[in-house]
Design an enzyme around this catalytic site. Structure first.
Site, PDB file in Angstrom:
ATOM      1  CB  ALA A 214      -1.177   0.066   0.996  1.00  0.00           C
ATOM      2  CG  ASN A 215       0.152   4.659  -1.521  1.00  0.00           C
ATOM      3  OD1 ASN A 215      -1.339   5.454  -1.498  1.00  0.00           O
ATOM      4  ND2 ASN A 215       0.134   4.499  -3.036  1.00  0.00           N
ATOM      5  NE  ARG A 216       4.812   6.747   5.174  1.00  0.00           N
ATOM      6  CZ  ARG A 216       4.624   5.738   6.196  1.00  0.00           C
ATOM      7  NH1 ARG A 216       3.534   5.864   6.545  1.00  0.00           N
ATOM      8  NH2 ARG A 216       5.593   5.169   5.992  1.00  0.00           N
TER       9      ARG A 216
END
Ligand code: C5P
Length: 409
Positions: A214-216
């Site tokens: 995932a990413n932020r």
């Protein structure tokens, strides 16, 4: 328009119910008064167990109202309901939400809510078990379907040391929903008749049946663009990986992976007048390693990454005449030059570039600072501002591009 000026000169009724979060209404009332609003506060009888009437009277613009009967003015519920430009209930208990949904006016606050024509923002706060109860969720969807704005509760510490969903939303989140609730009245309808498609949030790419890469990205900027477009009268489709309370005028499509986002957007792209790709789409995804869950006993998994499709570049290739295509670019150096390169390579009309190495900018923050690079005009720099304000500036540039393109097609 800044958020604070939206409240300036407005008559705002703040309803406070009996919950531990009642003390947080202090911060909200103070914010609204500082922003130039006239604040009339109504406390339910139970609220007085949690916070003093004197405290809220000192902060509000007029003495606190607590009852249908002891107010000096005649019929206070209709007076407050009629005068209000906006009513916000923070915190709202399960009882208040139930009474309001059922149309039962058992105290001054519910009577005022039923007597008003002003937009209403309800900010629930309660224990997780209560929030998740089918009756509460049903009442929330009833209120939503009637156009009431809901600021969903957050995860966090609750009364008695429990942790879970149910904590009153942060003041800035409540203020953002209040801004949105006031905007349709101010909206100039400048995008009415236009179909605006917005993507938001970070994609999550499966490693196995339970794990993801995932990413932020919080999705806040994309959601702010969708709300701002709806407030300008557009028909909005929001393709998002993040669950947030939908606003009126927005059709929300929930996706998780880059592939799902691509499938969803390619279906509606031909009918879109404007496409804003605010999502943080993963550039790489893991090649699947197992059908089910990779077992710990099998050792460290051999994760190999493969490129995802560049959705935006694909949309650039099939862009129809008259359509405005907007990309986002998170950069750490040579902001404008890098953004300009992407704009040309992907056949975009606009690219919104932000320097994510700066404090308070981009991923996860409430604020952003961007340079909007255009295929037609000089770049526009927007200094540090709320994501709502950035969204409005992006749409100003979108409208300029639409006019420009329409003149030349
Ligand atoms: O090239 P870069 O990834 O920096 O471009 C960012 C823009 O491209 C964003 O608007 C993002 O939504 C979009 N993008 C995409 N598909 C990808 C990666 C990024 O549409 N696989």
């Amino acid at each position: 328009m800044t958020e604070s000026s939206i409240f300036s000169g407005k008559f705002i009724v703040v309803g406070v119910c009996g919950g531990i979060a009642a003390y947080k209404s202090v911060e909200l009332i103070r914010y609204l008064v500082d922003a130039g609003a006239h604040v009339a506060t109504i406390m339910t009888p139970d609220a007085e167990h949690f916070i003093g009437k004197t405290t809220l009277t000192a902060l509000s613009s007029e003495p606190v109202h607590t009852s249908l009967w002891d107010d000096q003015s005649v019929i206070p519920h209709t007076r407050l309901g009629q005068k209000a430009d906006l009513i916000v209930v923070a915190p709202a208990t399960a009882r208040l939400i139930g009474s309001y949904a059922a149309g039962i006016s058992s105290d001054l606050l519910t009577a005022t809510l039923i007597a008003t024509r002003a937009p209403v923002v309800v900010c629930p706060a309660m224990h997780t078990e209560m929030w998740e109860h089918v009756a509460v969720q049903h009442n929330i969807s009833v209120l939503r379907s009637r156009g009431v704005f809901i600021t969903p509760p957050e995860e966090g510490r609750l009364a008695g040391g429990d942790v879970g969903k149910g904590r009153l939303a942060a003041t800035h989140s409540i203020v953002e929903v209040m801004t949105q609730a006031l905007q349709p009245q101010m909206g100039n309808g400048s995008l009415s008749g236009k179909h605006v498609v917005v993507t938001a949030g970070g994609t999550r790419e499966p490693i196995d049946a339970v794990r993801v890469l995932a990413n932020r990205s919080s999705g806040k900027q994309g959601h702010a663009v969708a709300r701002a477009a709806a407030s300008r009268g557009a028909l909005v489709t929001l393709i998002t990986t993040v669950e947030m309370s939908p606003a009126s005028g927005i059709t929300q499509v929930q996706v998780e992976t880059a592939q799902q986002m691509q499938e969803a957007i390619e279906k509606i792209a031909p009918s879109a007048d404007v496409i804003v790709m605010a999502a943080a789409v993963a550039d790489f995804r893991p090649v699947p390693i197992a059908d089910g869950k990779w077992k710990k006993e099998d050792g460290v998994p051999p994760i190999v990454l493969e490129a995802t499709p560049d959705i935006l570049a694909g949309l650039g290739k099939i862009k129809r005449p008259g359509q405005v295509l907007v990309g986002f670019a998170a950069e750490t150096s040579n902001l404008v030059a890098n953004a300009q390169g992407k704009l040309e390579r992907k056949n975009l009309d606009l690219i919104v570039a932000n320097d994510v190495s700066l404090p308070e900018v981009g991923f996860g923050h409430e604020t952003n600072a961007v340079t909007i690079v255009s295929a037609y005009d000089e770049p526009v720099t927007v200094d540090l501002a709320s994501k709502t304000t950035i969204a409005q500036r992006v749409l100003d540039s979108v409208e300029k591009s639409l006019h420009r393109i329409q003149e030349h097609t």
